[in-house]
Design a protein around this motif. Structure first.
Motif, PDB file in Angstrom:
ATOM      1  N   LYS A  95       0.834  -1.207   0.000  1.00 39.81           N
ATOM      2  CA  LYS A  95       0.000   0.000   0.000  1.00 39.81           C
ATOM      3  C   LYS A  95       0.867   1.254   0.000  1.00 39.81           C
ATOM      4  N   ASN A  96       1.912   1.257   0.805  1.00 43.17           N
ATOM      5  CA  ASN A  96       2.818   2.410   0.869  1.00 43.17           C
ATOM      6  C   ASN A  96       3.543   2.624  -0.461  1.00 43.17           C
ATOM      7  N   ARG A  97       3.991   1.520  -1.064  1.00 46.82           N
ATOM      8  CA  ARG A  97       4.668   1.622  -2.364  1.00 46.82           C
ATOM      9  C   ARG A  97       3.725   2.164  -3.427  1.00 46.82           C
ATOM     10  N   LEU A  98       2.485   1.696  -3.385  1.00 42.42           N
ATOM     11  CA  LEU A  98       1.495   2.144  -4.369  1.00 42.42           C
ATOM     12  C   LEU A  98       1.225   3.637  -4.225  1.00 42.42           C
ATOM     13  N   ASN A  99       1.125   4.097  -3.000  1.00 39.11           N
ATOM     14  CA  ASN A  99       0.925   5.529  -2.756  1.00 39.11           C
ATOM     15  C   ASN A  99       2.123   6.340  -3.250  1.00 39.11           C
ATOM     16  N   ASP A 100       3.327   5.810  -3.021  1.00 37.67           N
ATOM     17  CA  ASP A 100       4.543   6.488  -3.484  1.00 37.67           C
ATOM     18  C   ASP A 100       4.573   6.588  -5.007  1.00 37.67           C
ATOM     19  N   LEU A 101       4.182   5.494  -5.671  1.00 36.77           N
ATOM     20  CA  LEU A 101       4.182   5.483  -7.135  1.00 36.77           C
ATOM     21  C   LEU A 101       3.155   6.458  -7.699  1.00 36.77           C
ATOM     22  N   LYS A 102       1.999   6.535  -7.055  1.00 39.53           N
ATOM     23  CA  LYS A 102       0.968   7.476  -7.509  1.00 39.53           C
ATOM     24  C   LYS A 102       1.437   8.915  -7.327  1.00 39.53           C
ATOM     25  N   SER A 103       2.151   9.154  -6.231  1.00 38.86           N
ATOM     26  CA  SER A 103       2.707  10.483  -5.986  1.00 38.86           C
ATOM     27  C   SER A 103       3.772  10.810  -7.030  1.00 38.86           C
ATOM     28  N   THR A 104       4.592   9.798  -7.358  1.00 36.81           N
ATOM     29  CA  THR A 104       5.632   9.968  -8.379  1.00 36.81           C
ATOM     30  C   THR A 104       5.009  10.260  -9.737  1.00 36.81           C
ATOM     31  N   LEU A 105       3.932   9.544 -10.058  1.00 39.46           N
ATOM     32  CA  LEU A 105       3.248   9.744 -11.339  1.00 39.46           C
ATOM     33  C   LEU A 105       2.748  11.176 -11.464  1.00 39.46           C
ATOM     34  N   ASN A 106       2.196  11.690 -10.392  1.00 35.22           N
ATOM     35  CA  ASN A 106       1.696  13.061 -10.382  1.00 35.22           C
ATOM     36  C   ASN A 106       2.846  14.063 -10.552  1.00 35.22           C
ATOM     37  N   LYS A 107       3.945  13.790  -9.851  1.00 40.29           N
ATOM     38  CA  LYS A 107       5.114  14.671  -9.922  1.00 40.29           C
ATOM     39  C   LYS A 107       5.743  14.647 -11.310  1.00 40.29           C
ATOM     40  N   ASN A 143      20.095  16.387 -21.865  1.00 36.15           N
ATOM     41  CA  ASN A 143      18.996  16.176 -22.803  1.00 36.15           C
ATOM     42  C   ASN A 143      17.665  16.185 -22.060  1.00 36.15           C
ATOM     43  N   GLN A 144      16.639  16.726 -22.711  1.00 31.91           N
ATOM     44  CA  GLN A 144      15.316  16.696 -22.091  1.00 31.91           C
ATOM     45  C   GLN A 144      14.797  15.258 -22.110  1.00 31.91           C
ATOM     46  N   GLU A 145      14.328  14.811 -20.972  1.00 30.54           N
ATOM     47  CA  GLU A 145      13.874  13.422 -20.850  1.00 30.54           C
ATOM     48  C   GLU A 145      12.529  13.228 -21.544  1.00 30.54           C
ATOM     49  N   ASP A 146      12.365  12.035 -22.137  1.00 28.74           N
ATOM     50  CA  ASP A 146      11.098  11.687 -22.771  1.00 28.74           C
ATOM     51  C   ASP A 146      10.069  11.405 -21.676  1.00 28.74           C
ATOM     52  N   ARG A 147       9.203  12.358 -21.448  1.00 34.15           N
ATOM     53  CA  ARG A 147       8.256  12.269 -20.339  1.00 34.15           C
ATOM     54  C   ARG A 147       7.314  11.069 -20.493  1.00 34.15           C
ATOM     55  N   GLU A 148       6.839  10.801 -21.712  1.00 37.22           N
ATOM     56  CA  GLU A 148       5.880   9.726 -21.935  1.00 37.22           C
ATOM     57  C   GLU A 148       6.460   8.364 -21.563  1.00 37.22           C
ATOM     58  N   THR A 149       7.731   8.162 -21.893  1.00 32.07           N
ATOM     59  CA  THR A 149       8.380   6.884 -21.574  1.00 32.07           C
ATOM     60  C   THR A 149       8.425   6.668 -20.067  1.00 32.07           C
ATOM     61  N   VAL A 150       8.791   7.726 -19.339  1.00 34.58           N
ATOM     62  CA  VAL A 150       8.874   7.647 -17.878  1.00 34.58           C
ATOM     63  C   VAL A 150       7.495   7.410 -17.273  1.00 34.58           C
ATOM     64  N   LYS A 155       3.303   3.935 -14.725  1.00 34.96           N
ATOM     65  CA  LYS A 155       1.943   3.394 -14.831  1.00 34.96           C
ATOM     66  C   LYS A 155       1.952   1.863 -14.831  1.00 34.96           C
ATOM     67  N   ASN A 156       2.918   1.285 -15.548  1.00 36.47           N
ATOM     68  CA  ASN A 156       3.036  -0.177 -15.582  1.00 36.47           C
ATOM     69  C   ASN A 156       3.380  -0.746 -14.203  1.00 36.47           C
TER      70      ASN A 156
END
Length: 205
Positions: A95-107, A143-150, A155-156
């Motif tokens: 649950k904690n990891r999932l919350n962290d990943l969702k926060s990362t996705l938003n960031k 180089n500017q990072e490819d945002r979609e790839t990240v 998401k995966n």
């Protein structure tokens, strides 16, 4: 109750240390395993086994019983991995990891990042501007990072972790149901014993 080995391994690496994994996987589906047998199976000393077990015990992941060796006269400790406690800790960890990943996705979705082509660093736009878009380690142009790839990668990971969490939550629900059934049967047996005692008392009278 058998816990998924990968989930247990991830939990141990995160909370106690990599060196505890082999020991726990050895005893997790057994009860009252002798510390001497553990040492023999893992090919390490009893003191090393005890050191690992004491660390696990501090996290309440294992518990022990002791028996006196009739021949040698000393006490031998027998250890059991607490599957119920382990399951709860796995649920909390995921649950904690999932919350962290969702926060990362938003960031990640709101921020532009720049990366060194040699993998030295990853900076947000303000940090990259301060360095004039040059790596402070190797002086390469950032180089500017490819945002979609990240974003797709995160998401995966969220999708995979959600499935894993669903699996352990389902297991926890099954365990709770079995526990409720067990407790109900205990109460029923207790009631029957009380009735039998009352009948015996009446007969004596």
């Amino acid at each position: 109750m058998k816990l998924p080995e990968k989930a247990v391994s991830d939990l141990l690496k995160e909370t106690v240390g990599d060196d505890t994994v082999k020991l726990v996987l050895l005893i997790k589906d057994k009860e009252n395993v002798s510390e001497f047998k553990i040492a023999d199976k893992l090919n390490i000393t009893v003191n090393e086994v005890r050191s690992i077990l004491y660390r696990l015990n501090e996290k309440n992941m294992v518990f022990s019983t002791r028996k006196k060796d009739k021949t040698k006269g000393w006490y031998i400790y027998y250890w059991t991995f607490d599957n119920k406690k382990g399951l709860e800790m796995i649920v909390d960890l995921k649950k904690n990891r999932l919350n962290d990943l969702k926060s990362t996705l938003n960031k990640e979705g709101l921020t532009t990042f720049f990366v060194c082509p040699n993998g030295c660093m990853r900076l947000n736009s303000d940090q990259a501007l301060e360095l004039q878009y040059k790596c402070s380690e190797c002086n390469s142009v950032l180089n500017q990072e490819d945002r979609e790839t990240v974003l797709n990668k995160v998401k995966n990971e969220i999708k995979k972790l959600t499935l894993e969490l669903d699996e352990v939550l389902k297991l926890r629900e099954e365990v709770m149901q079995k526990h409720e059934v067990s407790e109900r049967k205990k109460k029923e047996r207790k009631k029957i014993k009380i009735k039998v005692k009352k009948v015996k008392v009446k007969k004596k009278i």
